[in-house]
Scaffold this motif. Structure first.
Motif, PDB file in Angstrom:
ATOM      1  N   THR A 116      46.941  44.198  57.624  1.00  6.43           N
ATOM      2  CA  THR A 116      47.839  43.784  56.552  1.00  6.43           C
ATOM      3  C   THR A 116      49.277  43.852  57.060  1.00  6.43           C
ATOM      4  OG1 THR A 116      48.452  44.183  54.228  1.00  6.43           O
ATOM      5  CG2 THR A 116      47.989  46.125  55.576  1.00  6.43           C
ATOM      6  N   SER A 117      50.243  43.692  56.174  1.00  2.00           N
ATOM      7  CA  SER A 117      51.644  43.793  56.574  1.00  2.00           C
ATOM      8  C   SER A 117      52.030  45.267  56.758  1.00  2.00           C
ATOM      9  CB  SER A 117      52.550  43.107  55.537  1.00  2.00           C
ATOM     10  OG  SER A 117      52.265  43.584  54.239  1.00  2.00           O
ATOM     11  N   THR A 118      53.257  45.520  57.173  1.00  2.00           N
ATOM     12  CA  THR A 118      53.690  46.882  57.470  1.00  2.00           C
ATOM     13  C   THR A 118      53.891  47.688  56.196  1.00  2.00           C
ATOM     14  OG1 THR A 118      56.055  46.423  57.408  1.00  2.00           O
ATOM     15  CG2 THR A 118      54.916  46.020  59.503  1.00  2.00           C
ATOM     16  N   ILE A 119      54.066  48.976  56.393  1.00  2.00           N
ATOM     17  CA  ILE A 119      54.282  49.871  55.257  1.00  2.00           C
ATOM     18  C   ILE A 119      55.576  49.531  54.518  1.00  2.00           C
ATOM     19  CG2 ILE A 119      55.474  51.660  56.601  1.00  2.00           C
ATOM     20  CD1 ILE A 119      53.886  53.714  54.909  1.00  2.00           C
ATOM     21  N   LEU A 120      56.553  48.999  55.248  1.00  2.00           N
ATOM     22  CA  LEU A 120      57.827  48.629  54.627  1.00  2.00           C
ATOM     23  C   LEU A 120      57.805  47.217  54.042  1.00  2.00           C
ATOM     24  CD1 LEU A 120      60.302  50.128  57.248  1.00  2.00           C
ATOM     25  CD2 LEU A 120      59.584  51.111  55.066  1.00  2.00           C
ATOM     26  N   ASP A 121      56.696  46.525  54.236  1.00  2.00           N
ATOM     27  CA  ASP A 121      56.560  45.160  53.728  1.00  2.00           C
ATOM     28  C   ASP A 121      55.352  45.059  52.791  1.00  2.00           C
ATOM     29  OD1 ASP A 121      57.247  42.468  53.446  1.00  2.00           O
ATOM     30  OD2 ASP A 121      56.011  41.845  55.144  1.00  2.00           O
ATOM     31  N   ASP A 122      55.204  46.072  51.930  1.00  2.00           N
ATOM     32  CA  ASP A 122      54.162  46.090  50.888  1.00  2.00           C
ATOM     33  C   ASP A 122      52.752  45.970  51.464  1.00  2.00           C
ATOM     34  OD1 ASP A 122      56.133  46.248  48.875  1.00  2.00           O
ATOM     35  OD2 ASP A 122      56.383  44.074  48.911  1.00  2.00           O
ATOM     36  N   GLY A 123      52.495  46.627  52.595  1.00  2.00           N
ATOM     37  CA  GLY A 123      51.200  46.517  53.250  1.00  2.00           C
ATOM     38  C   GLY A 123      50.012  46.889  52.392  1.00  2.00           C
ATOM     39  N   ILE A 124      50.107  47.999  51.666  1.00  2.00           N
ATOM     40  CA  ILE A 124      48.972  48.420  50.837  1.00  2.00           C
ATOM     41  C   ILE A 124      48.766  47.438  49.694  1.00  2.00           C
ATOM     42  CG2 ILE A 124      48.110  50.234  49.297  1.00  2.00           C
ATOM     43  CD1 ILE A 124      49.379  52.262  51.200  1.00  2.00           C
ATOM     44  N   TRP A 125      49.841  47.007  49.053  1.00  2.00           N
ATOM     45  CA  TRP A 125      49.754  46.020  47.966  1.00  2.00           C
ATOM     46  C   TRP A 125      49.104  44.738  48.474  1.00  2.00           C
ATOM     47  CZ3 TRP A 125      52.019  41.203  46.907  1.00  2.00           C
ATOM     48  CH2 TRP A 125      51.966  40.768  45.566  1.00  2.00           C
ATOM     49  N   ASN A 126      49.534  44.276  49.642  1.00  2.36           N
ATOM     50  CA  ASN A 126      48.954  43.066  50.207  1.00  2.36           C
ATOM     51  C   ASN A 126      47.484  43.250  50.560  1.00  2.36           C
ATOM     52  OD1 ASN A 126      51.161  41.241  50.075  1.00  2.36           O
ATOM     53  ND2 ASN A 126      52.122  42.297  51.783  1.00  2.36           N
ATOM     54  N   ALA A 127      47.116  44.441  51.039  1.00  2.00           N
ATOM     55  CA  ALA A 127      45.704  44.716  51.339  1.00  2.00           C
ATOM     56  C   ALA A 127      44.885  44.702  50.060  1.00  2.00           C
ATOM     57  CB  ALA A 127      45.582  46.064  52.047  1.00  2.00           C
ATOM     58  N   PHE A 128      45.401  45.315  49.008  1.00  2.00           N
ATOM     59  CA  PHE A 128      44.697  45.299  47.712  1.00  2.00           C
ATOM     60  C   PHE A 128      44.496  43.867  47.221  1.00  2.00           C
ATOM     61  CE2 PHE A 128      45.678  49.792  45.853  1.00  2.00           C
ATOM     62  CZ  PHE A 128      45.039  50.365  46.933  1.00  2.00           C
ATOM     63  N   ARG A 129      45.534  43.034  47.385  1.00  2.00           N
ATOM     64  CA  ARG A 129      45.413  41.639  46.968  1.00  2.00           C
ATOM     65  C   ARG A 129      44.361  40.895  47.796  1.00  2.00           C
ATOM     66  NH1 ARG A 129      48.859  38.629  43.824  1.00  2.00           N
ATOM     67  NH2 ARG A 129      48.491  36.864  45.202  1.00  2.00           N
ATOM     68  N   SER A 130      44.367  41.115  49.105  1.00  2.00           N
ATOM     69  CA  SER A 130      43.424  40.387  49.955  1.00  2.00           C
ATOM     70  C   SER A 130      41.983  40.788  49.667  1.00  2.00           C
ATOM     71  CB  SER A 130      43.733  40.620  51.436  1.00  2.00           C
ATOM     72  OG  SER A 130      43.290  41.879  51.877  1.00  2.00           O
ATOM     73  N   GLN A 131      41.790  42.013  49.158  1.00  2.00           N
ATOM     74  CA  GLN A 131      40.449  42.490  48.834  1.00  2.00           C
ATOM     75  C   GLN A 131      40.068  42.255  47.365  1.00  2.00           C
ATOM     76  OE1 GLN A 131      38.159  43.515  51.051  1.00  2.00           O
ATOM     77  NE2 GLN A 131      39.711  42.880  52.538  1.00  2.00           N
ATOM     78  N   GLY A 132      40.968  41.589  46.622  1.00  2.00           N
ATOM     79  CA  GLY A 132      40.674  41.278  45.228  1.00  2.00           C
ATOM     80  C   GLY A 132      40.735  42.447  44.272  1.00  2.00           C
ATOM     81  N   LEU A 133      41.440  43.509  44.676  1.00  2.00           N
ATOM     82  CA  LEU A 133      41.563  44.685  43.805  1.00  2.00           C
ATOM     83  C   LEU A 133      42.666  44.505  42.761  1.00  2.00           C
ATOM     84  CD1 LEU A 133      41.185  47.481  46.502  1.00  2.00           C
ATOM     85  CD2 LEU A 133      39.456  46.612  44.941  1.00  2.00           C
ATOM     86  N   ILE A 134      43.631  43.658  43.058  1.00  2.00           N
ATOM     87  CA  ILE A 134      44.710  43.371  42.104  1.00  2.00           C
ATOM     88  C   ILE A 134      44.985  41.870  42.109  1.00  2.00           C
ATOM     89  CG2 ILE A 134      45.816  45.619  42.172  1.00  2.00           C
ATOM     90  CD1 ILE A 134      47.861  44.491  44.127  1.00  2.00           C
TER      91      ILE A 134
END
Length: 198
Positions: free
Chosen positions: A180-198
């Motif tokens: 995913t993207s870096t920790i300073l570039d919303d990495g966790i949020w982007n990972a959640f989106r890519s996995q369909g969690l949000i």
């Protein structure tokens, strides 16, 4: 960790001239020189660029919790994190704990090359996830692990989907299914989106 093992960690790291902090569910306990050593690292990092404000960082909850407050509470300690401010090598640390503890190299750039964690053999994030999903009756196929460092490798491999942060170490990226993207570039949020969690 057994109290005797905590004493063993304290004795060896102190002998090697390495500062450390002990982590438990209830508290974080730092060795006598950890806070001052951390302040030196932060000041040196600030000299290399504007990314870290030393005063702001040292006033953070993280840094303020790493002040020595007297003899260690030895019960309930699960992990030790160490940072060497001198000439000791990682191979010396590994040799000193061989057979007793796993020495995992650190990946926090601020802490430098002689940093890492001491964990009980066979205890890692993957074994913790396995225990939780067993307790809750969750299928392993529903697990997602997100990480960035050496202490995440087993988890990234164990979970059905392993996601490395954009700023992750090469080893973590290699162990992951996606990055995913870096920790300073919303990495966790982007990972959640890519996995369909949000």
């Amino acid at each position: 960790m057994a109290p005797e093992l905590v004493d063993h960690i304290d004795e060896i790291l102190t002998r090697l001239g390495i500062e450390f902090y002990l982590q438990s569910f209830d508290h974080v306990q730092a060795s006598p020189g950890f806070h001052d050593g951390l302040a030196r690292l932060v000041a040196a990092a600030a000299d290399r660029g504007p990314a870290i404000s030393p005063a702001e960082f040292m006033a953070s909850d993280f840094a303020r919790n790493l002040v020595y407050r007297g003899p260690f509470e030895r019960d309930g300690v699960g992990k030790a994190t160490f940072v060497g401010f001198g000439d000791t090598s990682m191979s010396e640390v590994r040799a000193a704990f061989a057979g007793d503890l796993d020495v995992i190299a650190g990946t926090v750039p601020l802490f430098g090359d002689l940093s890492g964690e001491l964990c009980q053999p066979g205890v890692n994030k993957a074994t913790a996830i396995a225990a939780v999903i067993d307790h809750l009756g969750i299928d392993r196929g529903a697990t997602i692990g997100i990480g960035d460092g050496s202490n995440d490798l087993e988890m990234l491999d164990y979970c059905a989907v392993g996601v490395a942060m954009g700023n992750a170490s090469p080893a973590a990226k290699s162990a992951a299914d996606e990055t995913t993207s870096t920790i300073l570039d919303d990495g966790i949020w982007n990972a959640f989106r890519s996995q369909g969690l949000i």
